[in-house]
Scaffold this motif. Structure first.
Motif, PDB file in Angstrom:
ATOM      1  N   UNK A   1      -2.092  -3.856  12.252  1.00  0.00           N
ATOM      2  CA  UNK A   1      -1.799  -2.473  12.623  1.00  0.00           C
ATOM      3  C   UNK A   1      -1.387  -1.617  11.428  1.00  0.00           C
ATOM      4  N   UNK A   2      -0.381  -2.022  10.640  1.00  0.00           N
ATOM      5  CA  UNK A   2      -0.021  -1.197   9.486  1.00  0.00           C
ATOM      6  C   UNK A   2      -1.120  -1.141   8.430  1.00  0.00           C
ATOM      7  N   UNK A   3      -1.933  -2.192   8.346  1.00  0.00           N
ATOM      8  CA  UNK A   3      -3.043  -2.192   7.381  1.00  0.00           C
ATOM      9  C   UNK A   3      -4.067  -1.129   7.757  1.00  0.00           C
ATOM     10  N   UNK A   4      -4.414  -1.063   9.046  1.00  0.00           N
ATOM     11  CA  UNK A   4      -5.357  -0.044   9.504  1.00  0.00           C
ATOM     12  C   UNK A   4      -4.796   1.359   9.300  1.00  0.00           C
ATOM     13  N   UNK A   5      -3.499   1.508   9.526  1.00  0.00           N
ATOM     14  CA  UNK A   5      -2.869   2.814   9.343  1.00  0.00           C
ATOM     15  C   UNK A   5      -2.913   3.239   7.877  1.00  0.00           C
ATOM     16  N   UNK A   6      -2.639   2.314   6.977  1.00  0.00           N
ATOM     17  CA  UNK A   6      -2.612   2.629   5.549  1.00  0.00           C
ATOM     18  C   UNK A   6      -4.006   2.886   4.987  1.00  0.00           C
ATOM     19  N   UNK A   7      -4.971   2.052   5.356  1.00  0.00           N
ATOM     20  CA  UNK A   7      -6.301   2.136   4.754  1.00  0.00           C
ATOM     21  C   UNK A   7      -7.204   3.164   5.423  1.00  0.00           C
ATOM     22  N   UNK A   8      -7.042   3.339   6.738  1.00  0.00           N
ATOM     23  CA  UNK A   8      -7.963   4.193   7.483  1.00  0.00           C
ATOM     24  C   UNK A   8      -7.287   5.411   8.095  1.00  0.00           C
TER      25      UNK A   8
END
Length: 206
Positions: A10-17
């Protein structure tokens, strides 16, 4: 492991996308329930699994094409063990019922993720819908939560393997119940997707 992986995403998707969700509270927390979304990318399943409530993840079963996900062996292992894919035969054999397994999963309390178009289409477009959605809703009496995904089809379009840095938005509509009229139910589902598409924020590079 599955819960840990998709919770961490979840935080990865928020940061990258720049991933955002509108109406996340409408996602089902327990089954039987159906989450039905437009389908433009393999990223769709990842985004949906990373969005459902943590406590619900063990019960979520994305429905996927058996001819694609069940071979080769490594892909089958990832699809079943990590994603929890419920394989669906797209070639109907005489005497077989391709929806038997999804209906059994719903009877057992699963939250199904399905893509009623049956295949990936052009980015941000909704193709013709299969009748299986209405049958699942009718026979299981499970609520159907419409989801519109924007951006995933541009980040990882059909036929590509290298993602492109676009924003990604997920919009969750009000759950629908089957009221006895197949055409009216499918029209309500189409209208929900169209309304969310009209309200979706503009796409941009991340």
């Amino acid at each position: 492991m599955r819960t840990l992986v998709f919770t961490a995403l979840r935080p990865v998707l928020w940061l990258l996308l720049g991933f955002s969700i509108a109406g996340r509270g409408r996602l089902p927390r327990k089954g039987p329930a159906i989450v039905a979304a437009n389908h433009n990318s393999h990223l769709d399943t990842i985004v949906l699994l990373a969005s459902v409530p943590r406590e619900s993840l063990p019960f979520v079963r994305p429905v996927g094409a058996a001819d694609y996900f069940m071979s080769p062996r490594l892909l089958r292992l990832i699809a079943v063990r990590l994603f929890g894919i419920l394989p669906l035969e797209r070639t109907i054999k005489r005497g077989s019922d391709p929806l038997a397994a999804p209906l059994k999963a719903l009877a057992d309390g699963a939250i199904l993720i399905i893509f009623p178009e049956g295949t990936r289409g052009a980015p941000e477009e909704v193709g013709p819908l299969k009748a299986g959605l209405s049958r699942l809703a009718r026979e299981s009496e499970a609520p159907v939560t419409p989801v519109y995904l924007q951006g995933a089809g541009r980040i990882l379009p059909k036929g590509t393997r290298v993602p492109v840095p676009f924003t990604c938005t997920m919009m969750v509509g009000e759950p629908l119940t089957y009221g006895g009229d197949r055409a009216a139910f499918m029209k309500a589902f189409e209208n929900s997707l169209a309304t969310m598409k009209d309200k979706a924020p503009p796409l941009h590079w991340t």
